[in-house]
Scaffold this motif. Structure first.
Motif, PDB file in Angstrom:
ATOM      1  N   THR A 153      42.076  62.693  48.969  1.00 45.57           N
ATOM      2  CA  THR A 153      42.338  63.885  48.156  1.00 45.57           C
ATOM      3  C   THR A 153      41.575  65.082  48.703  1.00 45.57           C
ATOM      4  N   TYR A 154      40.316  64.862  49.044  1.00 43.19           N
ATOM      5  CA  TYR A 154      39.486  65.948  49.584  1.00 43.19           C
ATOM      6  C   TYR A 154      40.094  66.534  50.852  1.00 43.19           C
ATOM      7  N   LYS A 155      40.622  65.690  51.701  1.00 43.19           N
ATOM      8  CA  LYS A 155      41.208  66.161  52.955  1.00 43.19           C
ATOM      9  C   LYS A 155      42.394  67.087  52.709  1.00 43.19           C
ATOM     10  N   GLY A 156      43.063  66.909  51.576  1.00 47.23           N
ATOM     11  CA  GLY A 156      44.239  67.723  51.284  1.00 47.23           C
ATOM     12  C   GLY A 156      43.983  68.916  50.381  1.00 47.23           C
ATOM     13  N   LEU A 157      42.737  69.126  49.987  1.00 46.37           N
ATOM     14  CA  LEU A 157      42.439  70.238  49.079  1.00 46.37           C
ATOM     15  C   LEU A 157      42.616  71.586  49.764  1.00 46.37           C
ATOM     16  N   GLU A 158      43.186  72.532  49.035  1.00 44.26           N
ATOM     17  CA  GLU A 158      43.361  73.885  49.555  1.00 44.26           C
ATOM     18  C   GLU A 158      42.679  74.929  48.677  1.00 44.26           C
ATOM     19  N   ASP A 159      42.683  74.719  47.375  1.00 43.73           N
ATOM     20  CA  ASP A 159      42.159  75.720  46.443  1.00 43.73           C
ATOM     21  C   ASP A 159      40.778  75.365  45.904  1.00 43.73           C
ATOM     22  N   TYR A 160      40.153  74.350  46.461  1.00 37.63           N
ATOM     23  CA  TYR A 160      38.831  73.921  46.001  1.00 37.63           C
ATOM     24  C   TYR A 160      37.904  73.799  47.206  1.00 37.63           C
ATOM     25  N   ASP A 161      36.598  73.961  46.953  1.00 35.05           N
ATOM     26  CA  ASP A 161      35.648  73.888  48.063  1.00 35.05           C
ATOM     27  C   ASP A 161      34.901  72.556  48.133  1.00 35.05           C
ATOM     28  N   SER A 162      35.129  71.664  47.164  1.00 35.88           N
ATOM     29  CA  SER A 162      34.432  70.392  47.126  1.00 35.88           C
ATOM     30  C   SER A 162      35.126  69.485  46.116  1.00 35.88           C
ATOM     31  N   LEU A 163      34.648  68.252  46.039  1.00 32.46           N
ATOM     32  CA  LEU A 163      35.201  67.282  45.078  1.00 32.46           C
ATOM     33  C   LEU A 163      34.049  66.576  44.389  1.00 32.46           C
ATOM     34  N   ALA A 164      34.198  66.346  43.100  1.00 28.45           N
ATOM     35  CA  ALA A 164      33.169  65.634  42.340  1.00 28.45           C
ATOM     36  C   ALA A 164      33.846  64.742  41.305  1.00 28.45           C
ATOM     37  N   THR A 165      33.361  63.518  41.187  1.00 23.40           N
ATOM     38  CA  THR A 165      33.916  62.634  40.170  1.00 23.40           C
ATOM     39  C   THR A 165      33.351  62.995  38.799  1.00 23.40           C
ATOM     40  N   VAL A 166      34.219  62.897  37.807  1.00 21.35           N
ATOM     41  CA  VAL A 166      33.850  63.238  36.431  1.00 21.35           C
ATOM     42  C   VAL A 166      34.430  62.184  35.497  1.00 21.35           C
ATOM     43  N   HIS A 167      33.939  62.178  34.270  1.00 17.16           N
ATOM     44  CA  HIS A 167      34.542  61.344  33.243  1.00 17.16           C
ATOM     45  C   HIS A 167      34.623  62.136  31.947  1.00 17.16           C
ATOM     46  N   ARG A 168      35.505  61.700  31.090  1.00 17.14           N
ATOM     47  CA  ARG A 168      35.764  62.402  29.843  1.00 17.14           C
ATOM     48  C   ARG A 168      34.678  62.115  28.812  1.00 17.14           C
ATOM     49  N   VAL A 169      34.263  63.158  28.118  1.00 18.49           N
ATOM     50  CA  VAL A 169      33.318  63.022  27.016  1.00 18.49           C
ATOM     51  C   VAL A 169      33.971  63.589  25.759  1.00 18.49           C
ATOM     52  N   GLN A 170      34.247  62.731  24.793  1.00 19.31           N
ATOM     53  CA  GLN A 170      34.796  63.177  23.507  1.00 19.31           C
ATOM     54  C   GLN A 170      33.919  62.592  22.410  1.00 19.31           C
ATOM     55  N   GLU A 171      32.813  63.265  22.172  1.00 17.39           N
ATOM     56  CA  GLU A 171      31.835  62.851  21.178  1.00 17.39           C
ATOM     57  C   GLU A 171      31.420  64.057  20.347  1.00 17.39           C
ATOM     58  N   TYR A 172      30.805  63.790  19.224  1.00 16.98           N
ATOM     59  CA  TYR A 172      30.346  64.863  18.339  1.00 16.98           C
ATOM     60  C   TYR A 172      28.988  65.343  18.840  1.00 16.98           C
ATOM     61  N   LEU A 173      28.985  66.465  19.511  1.00 17.02           N
ATOM     62  CA  LEU A 173      27.795  66.948  20.209  1.00 17.02           C
ATOM     63  C   LEU A 173      27.070  68.032  19.415  1.00 17.02           C
ATOM     64  N   TRP A 174      25.747  67.894  19.346  1.00 16.75           N
ATOM     65  CA  TRP A 174      24.900  68.869  18.665  1.00 16.75           C
ATOM     66  C   TRP A 174      23.769  69.296  19.593  1.00 16.75           C
ATOM     67  N   TYR A 175      23.324  70.539  19.402  1.00 11.62           N
ATOM     68  CA  TYR A 175      22.187  71.039  20.178  1.00 11.62           C
ATOM     69  C   TYR A 175      21.432  72.049  19.323  1.00 11.62           C
ATOM     70  N   ASN A 176      20.109  71.856  19.222  1.00  6.37           N
ATOM     71  CA  ASN A 176      19.268  72.748  18.411  1.00  6.37           C
ATOM     72  C   ASN A 176      19.783  72.882  16.976  1.00  6.37           C
ATOM     73  N   GLY A 177      20.215  71.747  16.435  1.00  3.80           N
ATOM     74  CA  GLY A 177      20.639  71.746  15.041  1.00  3.80           C
ATOM     75  C   GLY A 177      22.015  72.315  14.783  1.00  3.80           C
ATOM     76  N   LYS A 178      22.785  72.578  15.842  1.00 10.96           N
ATOM     77  CA  LYS A 178      24.114  73.162  15.665  1.00 10.96           C
ATOM     78  C   LYS A 178      25.148  72.352  16.457  1.00 10.96           C
ATOM     79  N   PRO A 179      26.372  72.243  15.898  1.00 16.12           N
ATOM     80  CA  PRO A 179      27.429  71.520  16.617  1.00 16.12           C
ATOM     81  C   PRO A 179      27.902  72.331  17.822  1.00 16.12           C
ATOM     82  N   LEU A 180      28.187  71.640  18.905  1.00 12.87           N
ATOM     83  CA  LEU A 180      28.637  72.318  20.120  1.00 12.87           C
ATOM     84  C   LEU A 180      30.148  72.351  20.261  1.00 12.87           C
ATOM     85  N   ASN A 181      30.817  71.341  19.731  1.00 14.96           N
ATOM     86  CA  ASN A 181      32.242  71.225  20.063  1.00 14.96           C
ATOM     87  C   ASN A 181      33.156  70.916  18.884  1.00 14.96           C
ATOM     88  N   TYR A 182      32.665  71.129  17.646  1.00 17.06           N
ATOM     89  CA  TYR A 182      33.548  70.928  16.500  1.00 17.06           C
ATOM     90  C   TYR A 182      32.972  71.618  15.267  1.00 17.06           C
TER      91      TYR A 182
END
Length: 223
Positions: free
Chosen positions: A119-148
């Motif tokens: 995939t990296y060899k065929g990239l045209e619009d990106y400068d690098s590749l990094a593996t990621v995974h999905r995070v769908q959790e109830y996230l809080w930071y400093n006593g406040k919700p981040l994503n819901y």
């Protein structure tokens, strides 16, 4: 002119949370051996390079067929910034592009790693590749919700889909790795891994879980 792409595996002594994590027994092998053997199977790589301050780890890598680089002690301490380590590593490898692999991702399939490289060899619009995974959790930071909104509690599957870097595979031009002092470029291609392949061995519990899954899913048979 084709670009020279090399795999880079960096390991060191001094693992605190899991002593000798990289070379301790793991399903009749070790995390280091798993990753070196896997990298050596990938088509399109000029070489597999292992950098370490440990002569024992370098010996294991060399016996498997990898190129070895002895890392100075100053780049293998708990205090050195990782950005400095990345620059040191990039400056000491002969290639155009670096496939940076963490041994702590033993459940990454070989075919997935091959797909990342292709995939990296065929990239045209990106400068690098990094593996990621999905995070769908109830996230809080400093006593406040981040994503819901807690007053309108959504189902977990309806939460915003956030991607987390897991560093199983990072592919980046060597010069950009030096410039950015990082494994991630300015505009990276997010290559998604599932919940098994994205497991990172960072603790004793992670080690036990990964070893159990590795054996149960017959990873030792190759994939």
């Amino acid at each position: 002119m084709s670009r020279k792409i090399a795999a880079l595996i960096a390991v060191r002594e001094g693992s605190k949370r899991v002593v000798d994590k990289n070379i301790r027994p793991f399903c009749d092998t070790s995390l280091l051996e798993i990753k070196v053997r896997q990298a050596l199977q990938i088509e399109g790589l000029s070489e597999v390079v292992v950098s370490s301050d440990s002569d024992k780890m370098l010996g294991i890598a060399s016996n498997l067929g990898a190129t070895t680089l002895k890392r100075p002690d100053e780049y293998a301490t708990d205090n050195v910034p990782m950005s400095d380590v990345y620059v040191h590593l990039a400056n000491n490898i002969d290639c155009d592009d670096v496939v940076y692999l963490h041994v702590t991702s033993p459940l990454l399939l070989t075919r997935t790693l091959q797909e990342c490289v292709d995939t990296y060899k065929g990239l045209e619009d990106y400068d690098s590749l990094a593996t990621v995974h999905r995070v769908q959790e109830y996230l809080w930071y400093n006593g406040k919700p981040l994503n819901y909104d807690p007053t309108n509690h959504p189902r977990s599957q309806d939460l915003p889909e956030i991607c987390a870097l897991n560093f199983a595979v990072n592919i980046i031009p060597r010069d950009l790795m030096v410039e950015r002092r990082n494994l991630v470029g300015n505009n990276f291609y997010p290559f998604r891994l599932d919940e098994v392949e994205s497991i990172d061995v960072d603790s004793k519990v992670d080690f036990i879980k990964a070893e159990f899954l590795y054996e149960m899913l017959n990873f030792n048979q190759g994939a």
